[in-house]
Design a protein around this motif. Structure first.
Motif, PDB file in Angstrom:
ATOM      1  N   TYR A   1      33.180 -21.577 -39.837  1.00 20.11           N
ATOM      2  CA  TYR A   1      31.874 -21.405 -40.056  1.00 20.11           C
ATOM      3  C   TYR A   1      31.280 -20.031 -39.792  1.00 20.11           C
ATOM      4  CZ  TYR A   1      30.165 -21.888 -35.212  1.00 20.11           C
ATOM      5  OH  TYR A   1      29.712 -21.640 -33.809  1.00 20.11           O
TER       6      TYR A   1
ATOM      7  N   HIS B   1      32.559 -15.584 -42.197  1.00 16.45           N
ATOM      8  CA  HIS B   1      31.914 -15.348 -43.358  1.00 16.45           C
ATOM      9  C   HIS B   1      31.001 -14.188 -43.280  1.00 16.45           C
ATOM     10  CE1 HIS B   1      32.802 -19.111 -45.608  1.00 16.45           C
ATOM     11  NE2 HIS B   1      32.643 -19.680 -44.409  1.00 16.45           N
TER      12      HIS B   1
ATOM     13  N   SER C   1      27.508 -15.261 -42.440  1.00 13.43           N
ATOM     14  CA  SER C   1      27.188 -15.797 -40.864  1.00 13.43           C
ATOM     15  C   SER C   1      26.967 -14.629 -39.903  1.00 13.43           C
ATOM     16  CB  SER C   1      28.330 -16.503 -40.705  1.00 13.43           C
ATOM     17  OG  SER C   1      28.777 -17.553 -41.469  1.00 13.43           O
TER      18      SER C   1
ATOM     19  N   VAL D   1      29.167 -27.503 -37.946  1.00 10.99           N
ATOM     20  CA  VAL D   1      28.651 -26.820 -38.957  1.00 10.99           C
ATOM     21  C   VAL D   1      28.115 -25.484 -38.331  1.00 10.99           C
ATOM     22  CG1 VAL D   1      28.154 -29.213 -40.287  1.00 10.99           C
ATOM     23  CG2 VAL D   1      26.288 -27.964 -38.712  1.00 10.99           C
ATOM     24  N   GLY D   2      27.825 -25.420 -37.051  1.00  8.82           N
ATOM     25  CA  GLY D   2      27.500 -24.132 -36.557  1.00  8.82           C
ATOM     26  C   GLY D   2      27.143 -24.169 -35.166  1.00  8.82           C
TER      27      GLY D   2
ATOM     28  N   LEU E   1      24.864 -20.979 -38.521  1.00 14.31           N
ATOM     29  CA  LEU E   1      25.463 -22.164 -39.474  1.00 14.31           C
ATOM     30  C   LEU E   1      26.358 -21.601 -40.570  1.00 14.31           C
ATOM     31  CD1 LEU E   1      23.127 -23.888 -38.098  1.00 14.31           C
ATOM     32  CD2 LEU E   1      23.357 -25.199 -40.315  1.00 14.31           C
ATOM     33  N   GLY E   2      27.491 -22.153 -41.004  1.00 15.91           N
ATOM     34  CA  GLY E   2      28.229 -21.749 -42.107  1.00 15.91           C
ATOM     35  C   GLY E   2      27.299 -21.750 -43.304  1.00 15.91           C
TER      36      GLY E   2
ATOM     37  N   GLU F   1      27.783 -22.622 -46.070  1.00 16.24           N
ATOM     38  CA  GLU F   1      27.897 -23.818 -47.057  1.00 16.24           C
ATOM     39  C   GLU F   1      27.081 -24.983 -46.513  1.00 16.24           C
ATOM     40  OE1 GLU F   1      30.149 -22.686 -45.044  1.00 16.24           O
ATOM     41  OE2 GLU F   1      32.075 -24.021 -44.643  1.00 16.24           O
ATOM     42  N   TYR F   2      26.487 -24.852 -45.391  1.00 15.26           N
ATOM     43  CA  TYR F   2      25.583 -25.887 -44.510  1.00 15.26           C
ATOM     44  C   TYR F   2      24.146 -25.402 -44.565  1.00 15.26           C
ATOM     45  CZ  TYR F   2      30.198 -27.502 -43.199  1.00 15.26           C
ATOM     46  OH  TYR F   2      31.493 -27.668 -42.938  1.00 15.26           O
TER      47      TYR F   2
END
Ligand SMILES: CC(C)(COP(=O)(O)OP(=O)(O)OC[C@H]1O[C@@H](n2cnc3c(N)ncnc32)[C@H](O)[C@@H]1OP(=O)(O)O)[C@@H](O)C(=O)NCCC(=O)NCCS
Length: 186
Positions: free
Chosen positions: A33, A36, A39, A77-78, A99-100, A102-103
């Motif tokens: 997460y 990125h 992020s 998720v984070g 959070l990542g 994608e979430y």
């Protein structure tokens, strides 16, 4: 007089999430997460390597300020971050979250932050919880307003996480948000 506990120690559940302490075994999930560009775009640190995440997981396993956010299916998720701010007698805490990507867009961050605010006021007897964010980070301040925090200040050129090639700081503005124990919480 408010008294602020020395540690956070939040372990709780919400309708869709479990908030728990980190474990050394979370390194792979932290990498998933946190590694990125999106992020860490507004964070004071860069993207971690997989090896960095081993160290981060080991550190967080002994650091109650970091609270892992896990979905019902077990996906990490984070994290939320809740740290003391100022002298203990002020009963003030700073909140943060990652959070990542994608979430994002599912309300998970708001759900986790609302629960941590509830714990902060009800279990930790916080008087005031604050947050700071870059005005460009629209998702972040929209989240803060969604959970009932009030924008108290727009600080000009108040922070810098990067430098120009000549070494001078690249300044950015900072919004300061807060919520008090006497405020209504949505
Ligand atoms: C800041 C951050 C956590 C916000 O994430 P987010 O997913 O936008 O925030 P929320 O959890 O409040 O989700 C709200 C979104 O979920 C949607 N949503 C979908 N299902 C939902 C549900 N059941 N409940 C609530 N919201 C829901 C909302 O409509 C909203 O979407 P929108 O932004 O398109 O209007 C995320 O962008 C992030 O981690 N950024 C990187 C780290 C960072 O910048 N941290 C802050 C530094 S100051």
């Amino acid at each position: 007089m408010h008294r602020r506990p020395a540690t956070v120690a939040i372990v709780t559940t919400t309708p869709r999430l479990t908030l728990r302490h980190f474990h050394p075994e979370d390194a792979e999930a932290i990498f998933a997460y946190l590694a990125h560009p999106a992020s860490v775009r507004f964070e004071p640190y860069g993207m971690p390597s997989r090896a960095d995440c081993d160290a981060i997981a080991a550190e967080r396993a002994n650091d109650d300020r970091f609270i892992a956010i896990c979905r019902e299916d077990g996906a990490l998720v984070g994290n939320v971050y809740l740290a003391p701010e100022g002298p203990p007698a002020w009963a003030t805490w700073q909140i943060g979250y990652v959070l990542g990507p994608e979430y994002w867009g599912h309300g998970y961050a708001s759900e986790a932050v609302r629960e941590v605010l509830r714990e902060a006021f009800e279990s930790l007897h916080a008087h005031r919880v604050i947050a700071r964010c870059n005005p460009v980070n629209v998702r972040s301040w929209r989240l803060l307003e969604r959970v009932g925090m009030r924008r108290e200040a727009h600080m000009l050129q108040a922070a810098s996480f990067a430098s120009h090639p000549d070494g001078t700081p690249i300044w950015h503005d900072s919004y300061h948000y807060a919520i008090l124990d006497s405020d209504p919480r949505p």
